[in-house]
Enzyme design. Sequence first.
Site, mmCIF file in Angstrom:
data_model
loop_
_atom_site.group_PDB
_atom_site.id
_atom_site.type_symbol
_atom_site.label_atom_id
_atom_site.label_comp_id
_atom_site.label_asym_id
_atom_site.label_seq_id
_atom_site.Cartn_x
_atom_site.Cartn_y
_atom_site.Cartn_z
ATOM 1 N N CYS A 13 56.349 29.434 40.763
ATOM 2 C CA CYS A 13 54.926 28.884 40.601
ATOM 3 C C CYS A 13 54.888 27.402 39.829
ATOM 4 O O CYS A 13 55.370 27.486 38.598
ATOM 5 C CB CYS A 13 53.983 29.488 39.972
ATOM 6 S SG CYS A 13 52.186 29.161 40.079
ATOM 7 N N CYS B 12 36.415 34.371 48.581
ATOM 8 C CA CYS B 12 37.413 34.763 48.118
ATOM 9 C C CYS B 12 37.986 34.238 46.775
ATOM 10 O O CYS B 12 37.893 32.844 46.725
ATOM 11 C CB CYS B 12 38.657 34.667 48.915
ATOM 12 S SG CYS B 12 40.392 35.250 48.399
ATOM 13 N N CYS C 64 38.258 29.928 49.414
ATOM 14 C CA CYS C 64 39.263 30.737 48.277
ATOM 15 C C CYS C 64 39.507 29.818 46.965
ATOM 16 O O CYS C 64 39.847 28.699 47.434
ATOM 17 C CB CYS C 64 40.553 30.984 48.723
ATOM 18 S SG CYS C 64 40.489 31.836 50.493
ATOM 19 N N ARG D 132 48.199 36.430 57.223
ATOM 20 C CA ARG D 132 47.940 35.068 57.085
ATOM 21 C C ARG D 132 49.351 34.145 56.841
ATOM 22 O O ARG D 132 50.147 34.524 55.991
ATOM 23 C CB ARG D 132 47.044 34.651 55.814
ATOM 24 C CG ARG D 132 47.037 33.102 55.814
ATOM 25 C CD ARG D 132 46.181 32.724 54.749
ATOM 26 N NE ARG D 132 44.732 33.480 54.643
ATOM 27 C CZ ARG D 132 44.239 34.105 53.694
ATOM 28 N NH1 ARG D 132 44.940 34.306 52.859
ATOM 29 N NH2 ARG D 132 43.056 34.831 54.056
ATOM 30 N N CYS E 86 55.873 33.302 36.352
ATOM 31 C CA CYS E 86 56.094 33.341 37.729
ATOM 32 C C CYS E 86 57.018 32.583 37.943
ATOM 33 O O CYS E 86 56.720 31.251 38.054
ATOM 34 C CB CYS E 86 54.910 33.698 38.604
ATOM 35 S SG CYS E 86 53.520 34.519 38.189
ATOM 36 N N CYS F 98 49.494 27.595 33.065
ATOM 37 C CA CYS F 98 49.376 29.133 33.282
ATOM 38 C C CYS F 98 50.309 29.912 32.115
ATOM 39 O O CYS F 98 51.358 29.478 32.047
ATOM 40 C CB CYS F 98 49.386 29.633 34.494
ATOM 41 S SG CYS F 98 49.248 31.357 34.679
ATOM 42 N N CYS G 8 43.145 41.078 49.486
ATOM 43 C CA CYS G 8 43.884 40.018 49.961
ATOM 44 C C CYS G 8 45.208 40.167 49.353
ATOM 45 O O CYS G 8 45.134 39.860 48.026
ATOM 46 C CB CYS G 8 43.425 38.761 50.115
ATOM 47 S SG CYS G 8 44.383 37.398 50.582
HETATM 48 N N1 SAM Z 1 47.076 33.047 39.196
HETATM 49 C C1 SAM Z 1 46.486 33.880 40.018
HETATM 50 C C2 SAM Z 1 47.444 34.817 40.331
HETATM 51 O O1 SAM Z 1 48.640 34.735 39.943
HETATM 52 O O2 SAM Z 1 46.892 35.994 40.729
HETATM 53 C C3 SAM Z 1 46.098 33.080 41.252
HETATM 54 C C4 SAM Z 1 47.201 31.944 41.782
HETATM 55 S S1 SAM Z 1 48.567 32.300 42.391
HETATM 56 C C5 SAM Z 1 49.155 30.613 42.698
HETATM 57 C C6 SAM Z 1 48.577 32.840 44.116
HETATM 58 C C7 SAM Z 1 49.888 33.218 44.941
HETATM 59 O O3 SAM Z 1 50.253 32.024 45.250
HETATM 60 C C8 SAM Z 1 51.102 33.891 44.050
HETATM 61 O O4 SAM Z 1 50.818 35.283 43.912
HETATM 62 C C9 SAM Z 1 52.119 33.341 45.053
HETATM 63 O O5 SAM Z 1 52.296 34.563 46.004
HETATM 64 C C10 SAM Z 1 51.462 32.022 45.688
HETATM 65 N N2 SAM Z 1 52.519 31.120 45.187
HETATM 66 C C11 SAM Z 1 52.430 30.508 44.219
HETATM 67 N N3 SAM Z 1 53.296 29.706 44.208
HETATM 68 C C12 SAM Z 1 53.992 29.405 45.303
HETATM 69 C C13 SAM Z 1 55.101 28.813 45.936
HETATM 70 N N4 SAM Z 1 55.761 27.757 45.270
HETATM 71 N N5 SAM Z 1 55.426 29.141 47.219
HETATM 72 C C14 SAM Z 1 54.949 30.033 47.879
HETATM 73 N N6 SAM Z 1 53.864 30.611 47.418
HETATM 74 C C15 SAM Z 1 53.386 30.489 46.093
HETATM 75 FE FE1 SF4 Z 2 50.006 31.810 36.659
HETATM 76 FE FE2 SF4 Z 2 51.147 30.811 38.998
HETATM 77 FE FE3 SF4 Z 2 51.730 33.358 37.978
HETATM 78 FE FE4 SF4 Z 2 49.470 32.871 38.981
HETATM 79 S S1 SF4 Z 2 51.330 32.689 40.282
HETATM 80 S S2 SF4 Z 2 49.672 33.870 37.365
HETATM 81 S S3 SF4 Z 2 49.016 30.673 38.493
HETATM 82 S S4 SF4 Z 2 52.043 31.156 37.023
#
Ligand code: SAM
Ligand code: SF4
Length: 344
Positions: A65, A133, A102, A265, A62, A58, A193
Site C-alpha cells: 500500500c 460505499c 466509494c 469488480r 500492508c 496509515c 464488498c
Molecule cells: N484502509 C482501509 C483498509 O485497508 O481497509 C481502506 C483502504 S485500502 C487502500 C483498500 C484496498 O485497496 C486494500 O485492501 C487493497 O486490496 C487495495 N490496494 C491497496 N493498495 C493497492 C495496490 N498497490 N494495488 C492494488 N490494490 C491495492
Molecule cells: Fe492502511 Fe493501506 Fe493497509 Fe488500508 S491498505 S490499512 S490504507 S496501509
Amino acid sequence: MSNSQTVIRHDWTSKEVMDLFQLPFMDLLFKAQCIHRENFDPNEVQVSTLLSIKTGSCPEDCAYCPQSAHYNTGLEKEKMMEVERVLNDARQAKEKGATRFCMGAAWKNPNKRDFPYVLEMVKGVKDMGLETCVTLGSLSPEQAQELSEAGLDYYNHNLDTSRDHYEKIITTRTYQDRLDTLSHVRDANIKVCCGGIMGMGEAEHDRAMLLRELANMDVHPESVPINLLIRIKGTPLENAEAVDPIDFVRTIAVARILMPVSHVRLSAGRENMSDEMQALCFFAGANSIFYGEKLLTAANPETEADSQLFEKLGLKPEETPCNAKAEDDKRQNLSDDATATCVA
Ligand code: SAM
Ligand code: SF4
Ligand code: DTB
C-alpha cells in the site's frame, strides 16, 4: 427440467476450487460465461467512482500500500476532506454516470473525532440517489450500526490473499480481525464488498484459497473486487513478479463460478491492462469497474479511454442501483433465456 449451471454453494472444497483453475482455459471461460449470463446482462457493467477522503500516513503495514506510514512512497499526506468537498465530488461522479460512490480513508479504524463527519458524507451521498460505499479499516459493531443507520449500502474490507500468504503481507492486523469486521458489517445489514489482490508473490493455490474463503462465507460478498497489484515504489512489493494476464483472467472466471450472483469488480490495475485483457475479464464474468482517472492515490484509465472501450465492446453502464426485488426478477428472466444456449 432446468439446465441451469448456477448453484449457490458455501461448501467448496480446496480440491474443487483447484480443479476449476486446472480446467482448459476455453472450458473455464465457457462455464463462467454461461453462469454469468444466467444471472446478469452480459453487456452491462456496474460503474463505481472512488475518492480518498483521508490520504496517507496509515499506521498499518500492508506491504502493497502506497498509504502505509511504514514505507516511503513519496505520497503527500492529507487531512480528512471537508464534507462539502466530498459531496461536490460525488455530484460530479453522478453526472459522469457513476451509480456508486466509494469513499476510502487510510485508517486502522475510524476515531471518535472523524467518524461523525463520515456519517454526514454517507447521508449526503445517499440523498443524491447514489449508492454509498466506504472503506475505513476495522469497525466495531456499534460503528457498523451507525453507518447502516446513516444509509450505507456497502462496506469494503478485503481479505486480500489466502490465510497462509496473508502473514507475509500484513502484520498489524490478523485475518481473523478482518473476518470480525466483516461479520459486524453483515450483522448491521450492510452489503459486503470483499476481495483481494493478485500479484503479491502468491501461488495459484493461494488465489484458490482466497476465493474459497469468500465463497464459503454464510452469505457471499455482494461485491468482489479483484485487484491487480499496482507495484508502488518504496513498498516491499515494488519489484513483485508480474501476473500472467491469462492467469488473472482465470481468477476472474473462478470467482464468477464460485459466486454466481455477486458483482465481480475488475478493480485496481486496469491502467496496466490492454483492452483485450479487459475484454477477456468481462467475458470471464467481471461486471463492475472503478471509473474516473484516480483510484485512491494511484492512476486509473482516462475516462475517455474507458468510454471508448465500452463503445468498442458494446458495453453499457448498469443503470439502476441494485434493488433486491428487481435483481431477482432480472435473474429469473435471464436464467430462462440463458439455459437454452448454454449447455456444453
Ligand atoms: N484502509 C482501509 C483498509 O485497508 O481497509 C481502506 C483502504 S485500502 C487502500 C483498500 C484496498 O485497496 C486494500 O485492501 C487493497 O486490496 C487495495 N490496494 C491497496 N493498495 C493497492 C495496490 N498497490 N494495488 C492494488 N490494490 C491495492
Ligand atoms: Fe492502511 Fe493501506 Fe493497509 Fe488500508 S491498505 S490499512 S490504507 S496501509
Ligand atoms: C479495492 O479493493 N480496491 C480499491 C478499493 N477497494 C478501495 C482501492 C485500490 C487502491 C489502489 C491504490 C491506490 O489508489 O492508492
